[in-house]
Design a protein around this motif. Structure first.
Motif, PDB file in Angstrom:
ATOM      1  N   ALA A 184      23.178  -2.373   0.633  1.00  0.00           N
ATOM      2  CA  ALA A 184      22.102  -3.149  -0.230  1.00  0.00           C
ATOM      3  C   ALA A 184      20.648  -4.189   0.235  1.00  0.00           C
ATOM      4  N   GLN A 185      20.584  -4.136   1.062  1.00  0.00           N
ATOM      5  CA  GLN A 185      19.493  -4.838   1.534  1.00  0.00           C
ATOM      6  C   GLN A 185      18.865  -3.415   2.290  1.00  0.00           C
ATOM      7  N   MET A 186      19.315  -2.304   2.486  1.00  0.00           N
ATOM      8  CA  MET A 186      18.140  -1.668   2.758  1.00  0.00           C
ATOM      9  C   MET A 186      17.799  -0.747   1.434  1.00  0.00           C
ATOM     10  N   HIS A 187      18.396  -0.656   0.506  1.00  0.00           N
ATOM     11  CA  HIS A 187      17.549  -0.800  -0.984  1.00  0.00           C
ATOM     12  C   HIS A 187      16.622  -1.727  -1.379  1.00  0.00           C
ATOM     13  N   GLN A 188      17.178  -3.225  -1.051  1.00  0.00           N
ATOM     14  CA  GLN A 188      16.195  -3.751  -1.532  1.00  0.00           C
ATOM     15  C   GLN A 188      14.454  -3.920   0.038  1.00  0.00           C
ATOM     16  N   GLN A 189      14.627  -3.073   0.593  1.00  0.00           N
ATOM     17  CA  GLN A 189      13.601  -3.649   1.532  1.00  0.00           C
ATOM     18  C   GLN A 189      12.624  -1.571   1.278  1.00  0.00           C
ATOM     19  N   LEU A 190      13.689  -0.743   0.417  1.00  0.00           N
ATOM     20  CA  LEU A 190      12.695  -0.221   0.395  1.00  0.00           C
ATOM     21  C   LEU A 190      11.740  -0.181  -1.492  1.00  0.00           C
ATOM     22  N   ALA A 191      12.988  -1.272  -2.346  1.00  0.00           N
ATOM     23  CA  ALA A 191      11.873  -1.941  -3.323  1.00  0.00           C
ATOM     24  C   ALA A 191      10.669  -2.667  -2.999  1.00  0.00           C
ATOM     25  N   THR A 192      10.961  -2.973  -1.754  1.00  0.00           N
ATOM     26  CA  THR A 192       9.716  -3.907  -0.534  1.00  0.00           C
ATOM     27  C   THR A 192       8.546  -3.120  -1.162  1.00  0.00           C
ATOM     28  N   TYR A 193       9.133  -1.709   0.118  1.00  0.00           N
ATOM     29  CA  TYR A 193       7.813  -1.063   0.960  1.00  0.00           C
ATOM     30  C   TYR A 193       7.069   0.093  -0.876  1.00  0.00           C
ATOM     31  N   ARG A 194       8.294   0.129  -1.656  1.00  0.00           N
ATOM     32  CA  ARG A 194       7.609   0.457  -2.824  1.00  0.00           C
ATOM     33  C   ARG A 194       6.446  -0.222  -2.935  1.00  0.00           C
ATOM     34  N   GLY A 195       6.764  -1.702  -3.789  1.00  0.00           N
ATOM     35  CA  GLY A 195       5.487  -2.174  -3.693  1.00  0.00           C
ATOM     36  C   GLY A 195       4.473  -2.153  -2.868  1.00  0.00           C
ATOM     37  N   TYR A 196       4.655  -2.113  -1.753  1.00  0.00           N
ATOM     38  CA  TYR A 196       3.234  -2.176  -0.746  1.00  0.00           C
ATOM     39  C   TYR A 196       2.547  -0.938  -1.123  1.00  0.00           C
ATOM     40  N   GLU A 197       3.627  -0.169  -1.125  1.00  0.00           N
ATOM     41  CA  GLU A 197       2.876   1.439  -1.676  1.00  0.00           C
ATOM     42  C   GLU A 197       2.199   1.610  -2.496  1.00  0.00           C
ATOM     43  N   GLN A 198       2.586   1.001  -4.011  1.00  0.00           N
ATOM     44  CA  GLN A 198       2.085   0.994  -5.083  1.00  0.00           C
ATOM     45  C   GLN A 198       0.681   0.037  -4.494  1.00  0.00           C
ATOM     46  N   ARG A 199       0.278  -1.257  -4.408  1.00  0.00           N
ATOM     47  CA  ARG A 199      -0.484  -2.236  -4.036  1.00  0.00           C
ATOM     48  C   ARG A 199      -1.776  -1.235  -3.009  1.00  0.00           C
ATOM     49  N   LEU A 200      -0.770  -0.495  -2.561  1.00  0.00           N
ATOM     50  CA  LEU A 200      -2.165  -0.216  -1.681  1.00  0.00           C
ATOM     51  C   LEU A 200      -2.654   1.394  -2.776  1.00  0.00           C
ATOM     52  N   LEU A 201      -2.131   1.740  -2.669  1.00  0.00           N
ATOM     53  CA  LEU A 201      -2.595   2.972  -4.200  1.00  0.00           C
ATOM     54  C   LEU A 201      -3.740   2.696  -4.881  1.00  0.00           C
ATOM     55  N   ILE A 202      -3.342   1.992  -5.501  1.00  0.00           N
ATOM     56  CA  ILE A 202      -4.601   0.458  -6.101  1.00  0.00           C
ATOM     57  C   ILE A 202      -5.392  -0.137  -5.164  1.00  0.00           C
ATOM     58  N   ASN A 203      -5.644  -0.162  -4.285  1.00  0.00           N
ATOM     59  CA  ASN A 203      -6.786  -0.597  -3.540  1.00  0.00           C
ATOM     60  C   ASN A 203      -7.703  -0.005  -3.202  1.00  0.00           C
ATOM     61  N   ILE A 204      -6.652   1.853  -2.873  1.00  0.00           N
ATOM     62  CA  ILE A 204      -7.471   2.545  -2.014  1.00  0.00           C
ATOM     63  C   ILE A 204      -8.538   3.268  -3.209  1.00  0.00           C
ATOM     64  N   GLU A 205      -7.989   2.869  -4.934  1.00  0.00           N
ATOM     65  CA  GLU A 205      -8.747   3.218  -6.149  1.00  0.00           C
ATOM     66  C   GLU A 205      -9.961   2.306  -6.014  1.00  0.00           C
ATOM     67  N   ASN A 206      -9.088   0.964  -5.890  1.00  0.00           N
ATOM     68  CA  ASN A 206     -10.774  -0.305  -5.980  1.00  0.00           C
ATOM     69  C   ASN A 206     -12.240   0.069  -5.223  1.00  0.00           C
ATOM     70  N   CYS A 207     -11.278   0.727  -3.841  1.00  0.00           N
ATOM     71  CA  CYS A 207     -12.397   0.864  -2.755  1.00  0.00           C
ATOM     72  C   CYS A 207     -12.847   2.712  -3.210  1.00  0.00           C
ATOM     73  N   ARG A 208     -12.477   2.828  -3.523  1.00  0.00           N
ATOM     74  CA  ARG A 208     -13.189   4.213  -4.164  1.00  0.00           C
ATOM     75  C   ARG A 208     -14.668   3.877  -5.045  1.00  0.00           C
ATOM     76  N   ARG A 209     -14.271   3.277  -6.393  1.00  0.00           N
ATOM     77  CA  ARG A 209     -15.020   2.838  -6.697  1.00  0.00           C
ATOM     78  C   ARG A 209     -15.841   2.309  -7.239  1.00  0.00           C
ATOM     79  N   GLN A 210     -15.785   1.509  -5.625  1.00  0.00           N
ATOM     80  CA  GLN A 210     -16.898   0.475  -5.398  1.00  0.00           C
ATOM     81  C   GLN A 210     -17.743   1.441  -3.837  1.00  0.00           C
ATOM     82  N   HIS A 211     -17.553   2.446  -4.088  1.00  0.00           N
ATOM     83  CA  HIS A 211     -18.378   3.066  -2.927  1.00  0.00           C
ATOM     84  C   HIS A 211     -17.790   2.635  -1.736  1.00  0.00           C
TER      85      HIS A 211
END
Length: 168
Positions: A108-135
């Motif tokens: 259960a702890q590992m699955h919770q950690q997995l969900a947290t990491y997935r959240g980080y992954e999504q935020r990083l993808l959004i940050n990358i997209e924002n950086c690209r839009r801003q050149h």
């Protein structure tokens, strides 16, 4: 009767000492030491079983009919033997952490950690997209490096979860 009282007193002292040692070690005993036909008590303290024995001895001394006395005497004898064996043999049923419960908790702890990491992954993808839009190529590269480390952590965690679920 005096000899029986001495035995019970010695058992009570052993039970108190045993309970004190278990409290120091922070160990718990299972509440079902003995079968229900032998003791009605359900406790994780040895003293409670000695108390039940003392109550049974009191009933024995108050019993008038021979068949009741015989029955109670047999019960007292069985309880005395069981308690003596348990307290002297140190083979009491110490509660162990159930391996499955520990494994489920870890999972259960590992699955919770997995969900947290997935959240980080999504935020990083959004940050990358924002950086690209801003050149902002430098910012995008930094975010991509973080994303890469995050995805490596995700892969490692997923492999660990799979191994745990498969029972390795």
């Amino acid at each position: 009767m005096q000899q029986l009282d001495n035995i019970v007193t010695r058992l009570e002292q052993q039970a108190q000492q045993f309970d004190a040692e278990n409290r120091k070690r922070q160990r718990k005993l299972r509440e079902q030491w003995f079968s229900q036909s032998l003791f009605h008590s359900r406790s994780n303290l040895a003293v409670d079983y000695v108390q039940e024995l003392k109550q049974l001895i009191a009933k024995l001394s108050d019993a008038n009919r021979p068949e009741v006395r015989n029955f109670l005497a047999e019960q007292v004898s069985q309880q005395l033997m069981a308690l003596t064996t348990a307290l002297n043999g140190s083979s009491l049923p110490v509660e162990k952490k159930d391996k499955r419960l520990v494994q489920q908790s870890r999972l259960a702890q590992m699955h919770q950690q997995l969900a947290t990491y997935r959240g980080y992954e999504q935020r990083l993808l959004i940050n990358i997209e924002n950086c690209r839009r801003q050149h902002d190529s430098i910012g995008a590269q930094q975010q991509e490096k973080r994303l890469n480390r995050c995805q490596q952590a995700l892969a490692t965690l997923e492999a660990s979860i799979q191994q745990l679920e498969e029972g390795r």
